[in-house]
Enzyme design. Structure first.
Site, PDB file in Angstrom:
ATOM      1  N   ILE A 182       0.856  -1.169   0.000  1.00 26.38           N
ATOM      2  CA  ILE A 182       0.000   0.000   0.000  1.00 26.38           C
ATOM      3  C   ILE A 182       0.902   1.232   0.000  1.00 26.38           C
ATOM      4  CG2 ILE A 182      -1.976  -1.119   1.102  1.00 26.38           C
ATOM      5  CD1 ILE A 182      -1.145  -0.042   3.756  1.00 26.38           C
ATOM      6  N   ASP A 183       0.356   2.360  -0.441  1.00 31.53           N
ATOM      7  CA  ASP A 183       1.157   3.572  -0.607  1.00 31.53           C
ATOM      8  C   ASP A 183       1.842   3.972   0.690  1.00 31.53           C
ATOM      9  OD1 ASP A 183       0.195   3.633  -3.166  1.00 31.53           O
ATOM     10  OD2 ASP A 183      -1.242   5.243  -2.806  1.00 31.53           O
ATOM     11  N   ARG A 184       2.951   4.671   0.554  1.00 32.46           N
ATOM     12  CA  ARG A 184       3.718   5.130   1.709  1.00 32.46           C
ATOM     13  C   ARG A 184       2.850   5.951   2.665  1.00 32.46           C
ATOM     14  NH1 ARG A 184       6.365   9.781   3.164  1.00 32.46           N
ATOM     15  NH2 ARG A 184       8.260   9.527   4.418  1.00 32.46           N
TER      16      ARG A 184
END
Length: 357
Positions: A182-184
């Protein structure tokens, strides 16, 4: 001819894109400016038209093939790197034996790790680990970054969740495999495999889209509860990933089920269930729908348009992976977990509720 790639090192950290190109390839300012404004440069897979973009350590930079003439020493370095990569691949003619499947043996308790909340490990056994990733922490190192820096130099890069979890599990010498990411700046649930067999089993589930994944989000505007389907392309026309409006050769189908759980005046609390799992899928679909996430600064505008106003003060896109479910790769049991949003999300939700009353 393949594109030219490099990963931002400590010398280039916090330098502008133009400055990094000048340092690495000996370009003049005007040459670097033409290269960037001509849309020949990508940062982390996204076309970057801004010469003043500040680069962060570990970011992957890609230049279009043939866009510059490399200095002799750089050509030599890339040739040597390609040769080593080919030699390494040749040694892998026979695949290594698969690790033994997980058994019922209990894993050791979590070990405190600086910078990692104690509650990060939601579930663990000998096959899988489910973690509640904090916002601001990268899930795993990109393969290109790992190859560029090598094992020794990676210690200078910011730690990822995949780096920190083995220590927290009391097994620092046993790396984990991130089956998805998942995105940072997105928080929430992510699963790691502890064995080769578990990784292969989970990967098949993700490819077949049988894994249950739901996000909660705070949006600017109130979207319609509906199914959104489109075909994603790397550049919709302004350097951003997005949905194709015409022919989409090489595009990827993306499907998100959106449901408004609470209207909050000019904002909303939304549940997004993924049918597919494309990069930035929820952010893109909600942004293109005209209801971008609170705190969104990339997918917050129409093609070649202006950013949507955001008076919430959110410091990151308000998106949280709240639910994760899959079939256990060893026991065959269907398992699922839920994780509440973190403090910044909860605080903004409370504020929006108060303003809406």
């Amino acid at each position: 001819m393949p594109p030219i790639q490099f990963v931002v090192d400590r010398r280039e950290h916090n330098k502008t894109l133009a400055a990094a190109l000048k340092m690495r390839y000996g370009l003049s300012w005007s040459q670097a400016k033409r290269l960037v404004e001509g849309r020949h440069v990508k940062v982390s897979g996204q076309v970057e038209p801004n010469v003043d973009r500040r680069l962060q350590l570990g970011k992957r930079i890609e230049l279009a093939a043939g866009s510059i003439e490399l200095p002799p020493e750089e050509r030599k370095r890339l040739a040597e790197k390609a040769q080593k990569k080919a030699q390494k691949a040749a040694k892998k003619a026979a695949p290594p034996p698969a690790r033994a499947a997980a058994n019922a043996k209990k894993s050791p308790p979590a070990v405190p790790v600086p910078g990692l909340p104690e509650s990060v490990i939601v579930y663990q056994d000998d096959a899988v680990v489910v973690a509640n990733k904090p916002a601001g922490l990268t899930t795993m190192r990109h393969k290109d970054e790992a190859e560029e820096f090598g094992a020794r130099a990676q210690k200078f890069l910011p730690k990822t969740l995949a780096d920190l979890l083995p220590v927290a599990l009391g097994a620092p010498g046993k790396p984990l495999t991130a089956v998805h990411r998942i995105d940072r700046d997105t928080s929430g649930l992510v699963v790691f495999a502890r064995t080769r067999a578990a990784a292969e089993h989970l990967t098949k589930q993700f490819r077949k889209h049988t894994v249950e994944r739901s996000y909660v989000a705070l949006t600017r505007g109130v979207p319609a509860s509906k199914r959104i389907e489109s075909v994603f392309i790397d550049d919709r026309g302004d350097g951003r990933r997005g949905s194709a409006t015409g022919d989409a050769a090489g595009g990827k189908r993306a499907v998100t089920h959106v449901r408004v759980t609470e209207a909050l005046g000019a904002h909303a609390l939304v549940e997004c269930r993924l049918e597919t799992g494309r990069t930035h899928q929820v952010r893109i679909h909600l942004g293109e729908n005209g209801t971008p996430l609170c705190g969104e600064k990339v997918y917050d505008r129409p093609l070649n348009g202006q950013p949507a106003p955001d008076g919430t003060g959110a410091k990151r896109p308000m998106l949280h992976a709240a639910r994760l479910g899959f079939v256990h790769p060893v026991s065959g049991t269907a398992l699922s977990w839920e994780a509440p949003p973190p403090a910044d999300f909860a605080a903004l939700l409370t504020e929006l509720r108060q303003k809406a009353t």
